[in-house]
Design an enzyme around this catalytic site. Structure first.
Site, PDB file in Angstrom:
ATOM      1  N   ARG A 114      -2.847   2.751   9.171  1.00 21.01           N
ATOM      2  CA  ARG A 114      -3.073   1.301   8.384  1.00 21.01           C
ATOM      3  C   ARG A 114      -2.009   0.705   8.688  1.00 21.01           C
ATOM      4  O   ARG A 114      -1.114   1.233   7.710  1.00 21.01           O
ATOM      5  CB  ARG A 114      -4.303   1.550   6.717  1.00 21.01           C
ATOM      6  N   HIS A 146     -11.472 -29.879   4.507  1.00 17.24           N
ATOM      7  CA  HIS A 146     -10.935 -31.855   4.708  1.00 17.24           C
ATOM      8  C   HIS A 146     -11.382 -31.641   3.267  1.00 17.24           C
ATOM      9  O   HIS A 146     -10.297 -31.854   1.861  1.00 17.24           O
ATOM     10  CB  HIS A 146     -11.551 -32.285   5.042  1.00 17.24           C
ATOM     11  N   GLY A 156      -8.006  -8.158   5.549  1.00 18.34           N
ATOM     12  CA  GLY A 156      -8.156  -8.065   7.447  1.00 18.34           C
ATOM     13  C   GLY A 156      -7.493  -9.027   8.272  1.00 18.34           C
ATOM     14  O   GLY A 156      -8.394  -9.149   9.101  1.00 18.34           O
ATOM     15  N   SER A 197      13.262 -41.283 -15.558  1.00 22.23           N
ATOM     16  CA  SER A 197      12.072 -40.218 -15.884  1.00 22.23           C
ATOM     17  C   SER A 197      11.561 -40.606 -14.014  1.00 22.23           C
ATOM     18  O   SER A 197      11.790 -41.171 -13.881  1.00 22.23           O
ATOM     19  CB  SER A 197      11.021 -41.671 -16.605  1.00 22.23           C
ATOM     20  N   LYS A 207       0.681  -1.396   0.036  1.00 15.56           N
ATOM     21  CA  LYS A 207       0.132  -0.154   0.039  1.00 15.56           C
ATOM     22  C   LYS A 207       0.967   1.640   0.139  1.00 15.56           C
ATOM     23  O   LYS A 207       0.467   2.347  -1.275  1.00 15.56           O
ATOM     24  CB  LYS A 207      -0.799  -0.389   1.172  1.00 15.56           C
ATOM     25  N   ARG A 228      -3.614  -0.603  -7.324  1.00 20.84           N
ATOM     26  CA  ARG A 228      -2.421  -1.940  -6.536  1.00 20.84           C
ATOM     27  C   ARG A 228      -3.225  -2.548  -8.219  1.00 20.84           C
ATOM     28  O   ARG A 228      -4.195  -1.925  -9.237  1.00 20.84           O
ATOM     29  CB  ARG A 228      -2.763  -2.166  -6.089  1.00 20.84           C
ATOM     30  N   CYS A 266       7.689 -37.978 -14.690  1.00 23.59           N
ATOM     31  CA  CYS A 266       6.140 -38.568 -14.985  1.00 23.59           C
ATOM     32  C   CYS A 266       5.149 -38.878 -13.944  1.00 23.59           C
ATOM     33  O   CYS A 266       4.528 -39.331 -13.950  1.00 23.59           O
ATOM     34  CB  CYS A 266       6.460 -39.784 -15.623  1.00 23.59           C
ATOM     35  N   TYR A 304      11.983 -33.106 -20.401  1.00 24.96           N
ATOM     36  CA  TYR A 304      10.659 -33.144 -20.539  1.00 24.96           C
ATOM     37  C   TYR A 304      10.301 -33.031 -19.081  1.00 24.96           C
ATOM     38  O   TYR A 304      10.162 -33.574 -18.406  1.00 24.96           O
ATOM     39  CB  TYR A 304      10.140 -33.683 -22.063  1.00 24.96           C
ATOM     40  N   MET A 311      -4.382  -7.702   9.313  1.00 23.26           N
ATOM     41  CA  MET A 311      -4.208  -6.568  10.368  1.00 23.26           C
ATOM     42  C   MET A 311      -4.625  -5.192  10.338  1.00 23.26           C
ATOM     43  O   MET A 311      -6.015  -5.344  10.495  1.00 23.26           O
ATOM     44  CB  MET A 311      -2.530  -6.784  10.573  1.00 23.26           C
TER      45      MET A 311
END
Lengths: 903, 903
Positions: B91, B451, B100, B787, B22, B335, B855, B875, B102
């Protein structure tokens, strides 16, 4: 230009890389002025050049010619001379002994002419023809790759024709006829006649030795013994001498000290008018060396003088082969002699007492493996039990029990409380349950890397394997040997240290070495029943004591019970490196753990279970800590998944399904089943265990920590020293450790306040996951110490679980050269060891003096202990029984580093 | 001496480390000459110093005084002046946005005197008292830690007393009374009166912001977002301006382009005579920004000019907050604006077309995660379905189905072939089976790391979570929301990309972006139904094309079937990086595998099974290889333990036990049971699988290799290009690879000879065990390519199995900050990543140009792709659907490295 050929007078015993073991020792004896039949050694360089190009280097032949002429001049005979031939042997000899793996050709130089010369000069025509037919046979088989059976069959056919059974019953004419037959076989198979040019014979034999380096069996042998393929072999070309030229000739083997007991004095066997082969073939019984004294005092005295000279020179017990040819003593080979474990300890201390070696050197002459052998209970040899047969000593110990032939029988015996020995032709993974139930395992087939051997060693179970004389008929449930028949339940005894198999109940005696180690020298001497044993106990005491003085590594033990703790301290442990607390949740307490699992989080029932367990666990710690007399005790918080405390899923499913099928009541079982299903894991080893469980199942670690801290506080208030350490299992990330540490520190602070004490309890973690090892520099920020759990680390680094795979594919893997030995026995230095090294280096980056221990089973394995010493770890922790081994090896590791060599 | 305080004119947007996000942007706007209310920023250095010492650095106060006086001089008012007070806001503003998390204190400078000055100057007494009571409330709560409910209760009590419901119904007198009440609360709680000295207020507020860095919720937030704890926050002190001073005042938020579609043009909301808080509180409806044009043309024009200036300056779409105080426009914040996935692509290409940024920069403005969002099927928005509620977009996709409340219901629906949505208050590990059976998961509680969210993302299942409006009554099997009730089977639709929940059957449409990716631009444009969509398709095409040009990493796909192979190629894969052959043993062929397992080694039955499987497998390869048009196909030899092809042990035990209990015949089952028991493993993941199985079970790998090589030979003879590669799974030691390689080379040579072709088939192995990674320099001697199987490597490095633990403790672990995200989603750079790095470095040590691929599923994860690019791998191979993401991210990784920054 590289020099390829060395006269025996040009080398010495340090040149094993170039001349091989045999060649280096022949050179050493020559240098010492001993009577060695002249000869020369073709170096391993030549072999390597041959293997690289597929042909002998050009300069080899001229060099051989030169050295050969020198030998001829020295002896005064020429190779294959028709009148008085020089004959030579051509033998392989690599840096490391590879017994029976490579080729030998004897009597090189014989041909259709020189055989007559030999007959004349030896005055023994039979001998000459026998020598010639042997040359053709050996040359044909090993140099030209002719099927050896062709010669053997022809030999047998002739004996049948003559209606005789022994080789010796064939006379000179017979052997001349056999020689012709062999030449015929040779020409038929090869397409050209047996080479008559002695030099052609020699060159071909040399090349054959080179080639033999890469036979399949040699390659497999090296793979198993971890001998690099790149070394190559040397070739020794040496004047033949013959011990079978009448009664003034003979051959023998001797040791400068008794290789089985270590007694000082001369030991050996002698056979008059014989060659080495005859001794091996066992045609006649050998006589003790002392017989030579009466038969040929001059040679005997000369030999004794040489033996003393060699021992003084090698500073060790030597093993010597000699031949007397018509009253002239010749030295054919010497090397540092192999010996039993007991002899190793006694010889080492004797040589130190005789001021031949230093005490560090003496320490390096014995090994932890030998000490282990001496610690096992042993059959009471005074009982003189009847020997049934011998097999390979595959896993040490002395086991007695009834013969059983399969898993079911073993289980019956086990359940009836009767010890048994599982007898199989060979074992495979199906036999695991029987191996578990039996006292010991005996097989008729398979070597030291067979399934039976590998698995039994892994289990610490006595095993004798590959006893070829046994005929195991599992169908008929009979063990037949030499006409005797053993049936189920007949008692036998097997000695895993010697490979002996006895009939009947053989008394087993505790080892006085173990008595010494646990109860001190006086008790050990008292327990020793013979003078030999007393001297052995003294020798062990002497060297273990020296090891303790030398070692840098501290040695702790893994112990879960007061009994184990007492044993550990008795064996000399400097603390407990691992106390597994889950063992404290078994038995009667299991019901409490069940209640804990089945109750709701936060419920009164759960809290009650927590409280009761905390009291019980505190009791455990209060019992164990005082035993240590102030030595540290590392307590590992609970590690296994909780469902291990519940009934087995499959059994319960079956129980419920059967009850339902029968219409029986099973509500309680069904309720339990629901919980067991919920907690079931496909791979419990990779499941909710260790620190994960501690974080997810709130209160569990807390109860353990409280129990431990309260116990320590109470003991401190009583004035009893107690130094517990808290160890968190299965940590993979720093945050896990932080969370537990915060909880532990809060508990410690609270109890310190409540009890008015000041405790100093280090908090550390296991390093048993690859992630922990590679991020150890972070973990070290939150840990006061690390303990490497090399068992689990082996499992995760290789991605296999010991329980699931050890019996299943390890024997295959050892056979294929993938492992030299199970990585659970000796740390896999290149893989798991590298992980440990990373962990150590990372940890020391953050805390240069951090306390780093090992608490896997490798902590008591000799080779592994050396590795941990190299890494500069702080301590190893092993099972109580292995503590003395670890002490000895930790001392040896230091001595070895300083002396810069190993025996 | 360190400088702690920066006037807005002293910083710029690059100084986020020091001034926070900010502060840096306020400074940037100031520097641009925009109308920013004067103020200053206290640096993060000051915060860090405060956190370290527990008190503000001594030099801070004088510096604040100096800067404050400058502000006062600029404005011409003094802080808290009784006549015409300067008020300031205080601020927090850290480097990374922590919304939210601080503290903020507004209206600092008001006291019993200045409140009158404010009333006079604003001509609004009510406004002045309201501002004052807010200051006391905020200051009391956030600076002095007074329980916020005390103020709220007093406020409610007053409204009750006045019999009004809205805050706005209280008049100036009421608010003066409330102010007195608040002061009373303050004094009662703190023990001293509310501070009247404006500077005391300011200093205390600054310190409170510092302190707020370490509140528990901030710490947890940072842990979760992986923001270092050491950064600290800056503090912005800024002159208050008020949008609520009548009709010439107002406040608004605007974007320089449409953040949801990316349309060029001005978008925003405006509210006349209001403060930011009023907008948030939703008391009045906002008007579109265009309303301002009619209300205050001058300010509107000025704002438009500023917007253009900011966008040009930031070279990106900006998000702007502004306030108009009595006709004077003030910029409060700007911003780079957040945007939807579609907007991101369109804005990026627009900015490139407008020549504001380069194409590389455009590429960096979009992400793989955004592309993924655009690829999911979406609800047809033209259907205008009735919105029921909104939750968090936890796992993308569009799912429609009947409501179900538990596992049993989900299973019923699944079995009946009816799609369903599992609705739970929240989920826990017990709900896993239901989640598997359902099309999507909807919960009322829990955030993006709950979860449900973690598990659903892991499964690739659509999930909306934390829809607080829902009342889920599992007991009654009712979902209640806003008075409506959904019962079992009622159809709902959930959008995992937006978090929306709809009622009824909502049509799902394929994404035109996906159509473009698989069928080309023309098809994509045709599928796009709106102009917006067409432009989006063009933008995606443009940037994916650029990524392809830039990327160094090759992208392959994991595909086991011809269908998968076709999809892979359609999505742009440059080959198949992983073909799992075990999938080819399922279905009807399972019976052959069973026969294989149950037959005796070397028996005709086994050979017959081998032969049949070989033919079938050859057919598989003959089908798949031509699809690739000559691109490489890496075939992994069979990996899982063989017992996975047999019936499940527990079910079979139950079946046999029940049959026996009932006296029914079950000889066949019993026979099978014996075999299943014999092969059972406690931890199959760590058992006889991969190369171990190949070595122990003779003939198995051979059949697969023969099938593949024969297929390749036959295709070559037909003139069809085919480039298979043989990959050996689960290799831990070089010898394992040697053994398989020898066998494979023999088979290739033999078939080449038989078929008269010359094949070039590379042989490599997986690196999926820690041991393979740490010994890769050895393995590389025998491997043509590696791989990295990062799934298994994650399992072994952490020592947990995804199946067993992901749903069980991952949410707990994420909550506790142990993981930021599941290590199976994004590679755990510090642990598993280090292992991969070791493997890569070791391999390159032996073969500097060795082909090294990935892979595991990480091959398609954006963050992981960047990591693999950094390691210089060759790759990545991922599921077909993720191929475009991997292509985009591989290009971004290169662009980013070169530009040296990320957006």
């Amino acid at each position: 230009m590289v020099k390829y050929v060395y006269d025996f007078s040009e080398g010495d015993k340090e040149m094993k890389d170039l001349l091989g073991g045999k060649g280096a020792n022949l050179a050493e004896m020559t240098k010492l002025g001993l009577p060695v039949p002249p000869g020369f050694t073709i170096s391993t360089d030549a072999c390597r050049a041959y293997l690289k190009k597929g042909q002998t280097p050009e300069s080899l032949a001229p060099e051989v010619t030169q050295k050969l002429r020198e030998v001829e001049d020295k002896i005064g005979r020429k190779l294959g001379d028709a009148e008085d031939p020089l004959l030579v042997s051509v033998r392989s000899g690599a840096k490391f002994s590879m017994p029976g793996m490579m080729e030998t050709v004897l009597n090189v130089g014989l041909n259709d002419q020189s055989v007559h010369g030999l007959a004349k000069m030896s005055g023994n025509e039979r001998f000459a023809w026998d020598s010639y037919r042997r040359l053709i046979q050996m040359f044909g088989k090993t140099v030209m790759d002719i099927d050896g059976d062709l010669f053997l069959n022809a030999h047998d056919a002739l004996k049948a024709k003559r209606a005789v059974t022994a080789d010796t019953d064939l006379n000179a004419d017979d052997l001349r006829e056999l020689t012709e037959t062999f030449k015929g076989i040779y020409e038929k198979e090869i397409g050209s006649p047996f080479p008559q040019d002695p030099r052609d014979q020699l060159d071909a034999a040399i090349e054959a030795v080179f080639r033999s380096w890469n036979t399949e069996r040699a390659v497999i042998y090296r793979r198993r013994e971890k001998i690099p393929n790149t070394l190559g072999t040397a070739v020794n070309v040496q004047t033949m001498v013959f011990g079978n030229m009448g009664d003034t000739s003979g051959t023998g083997v001797c040791f400068t000290r008794d290789p089985s007991t270590g007694h000082a004095g001369v030991y050996g066997d002698y056979l008059m008018n014989a060659q080495g082969e005859d001794v091996v073939a066992g045609i006649r019984n050998t006589e003790p060396l002392s017989a030579l004294e009466t038969q040929d005092k001059k040679s005997y005295d000369e030999l004794r003088a040489i033996m003393r000279k060699l021992e003084t020179h090698y500073k060790d017990m030597c093993d010597i082969e000699f031949t007397i040819e018509r009253g002239k003593l010749w030295m054919l080979q010497t090397r540092v002699g192999k010996r039993t474990a007991a002899a190793a300890f006694r010889i080492a201390t004797q040589l130190f007492e005789e001021r031949l070696i230093t005490k560090d050197e003496a320490l390096l002459r014995v090994t932890g493996a030998q000490l282990t052998q001496l610690m096992f209970p042993q059959f009471d040899s005074s009982a003189n039990p009847p020997l049934v047969a011998r097999g390979m000593a595959a896993s040490p110990g002395a086991a007695v029990g009834g013969v059983v032939f399969d898993n079911a029988q073993a289980r019956e015996f086990k359940e009836a409380g009767k010890p048994c020995i599982l007898v199989r032709r060979e074992t495979n993974p199906d036999d695991l349950p029987g191996m578990v139930d039996a006292e010991g395992v005996l097989t008729a087939r398979g070597g030291k890397t067979s399934h039976a051997a590998v698995v039994a060693r892994g289990m610490g179970k006595t095993c004798v394997c590959g006893a070829e004389a046994l005929d195991v008929d599992a169908q008929a449930r009979e063990l037949r040997v030499d006409g005797r028949v053993f049936k189920t339940g007949d008692i036998i005894a097997i000695d895993g240290t010697t490979g002996e198999i006895f009939e009947g109940e053989v008394p087993v005696a505790d080892s006085p070495v173990t008595t010494f180690l646990t109860h001190g020298l006086e008790a050990g001497l008292e327990a020793a029943q013979t003078e030999d044993m007393k001297e052995l106990v003294k020798a062990v005491a002497d060297l273990v004591d020296h090891a303790d003085k030398r070692r840098r590594l501290s040695v702790r033990a893994n112990a879960d019970t007061p009994q184990d703790a007492e044993r550990s301290i008795a064996f000399g442990a400097e603390g407990i490196g691992l106390t597994r607390t889950e063992h404290m949740f078994l038995g009667e307490r299991r019901v409490l753990v069940e209640r804990l699992i089945l109750s709701e989080p936060g419920s009164d029932a759960r809290q009650e279970a927590f409280d009761k367990l905390e009291e019980l666990q505190m009791g455990d710690f209060e019992q164990m800590l005082p035993i240590l007399g102030g030595k540290p005790m590392t307590v590992r918080l609970i590690d296994p998944p909780l469902h291990e405390f519940l009934p087995d899923l499959t059994s319960l499913e079956v129980k419920v399904a059967v009850a339902e099928a029968k219409g029986e009541e099973c509500a309680e079982d069904k309720q339990m089943l629901a919980q067991v299903r919920k907690m079931h894991e496909a791979n419990p080893m990779l499941g909710l265990r260790g620190v994960r469980l501690g974080i997810v199942f709130k209160g569990l670690f807390e109860l353990q920590i409280r129990a431990l801290v309260r116990a320590a506080a109470r003991l401190q208030k009583e004035g009893t020293e107690a130094h517990p350490e808290i160890m968190v299992p299965l940590v993979g990330s720093i945050r896990e450790l932080q969370l537990v540490r915060e909880v532990a520190e809060d508990i410690i602070a609270q109890i310190e306040k409540e009890e008015g004490v000041s405790l100093n309890i280090p908090i550390g973690c296991m390093i048993e996951l690859p992630r922990a090892a590679v991020t150890a520099e972070h973990l070290a920020e939150e840990a006061d110490f690390f303990s490497f759990g090399t068992n689990d680390l082996t499992q995760t680094t290789w991605g296999f679980s010991r329980d699931d795979v050890e019996g299943v594919f390890f024997p295959d893997y050892i056979e294929n050269g993938i492992f030299g030995v199970s990585p659970f026995e000796t740390i896999d230095v290149h893989g798991v060891g590298r992980m440990v090294k990373l962990g150590v280096e990372n940890a020391r980056q953050t805390k240069p003096n951090m306390k780093l221990g090992v608490c896997g089973e490798h902590g008591g394995d000799p080779e592994s202990v050396h590795f941990f010493e190299e890494l500069g770890m702080t301590y190893v922790s092993c099972s109580p029984f292995r503590v003395p081994v670890a002490r000895l090896e930790a001392g040896r590791a230091v001595a070895q580093k300083e002396i810069g060599r190993d025996e």
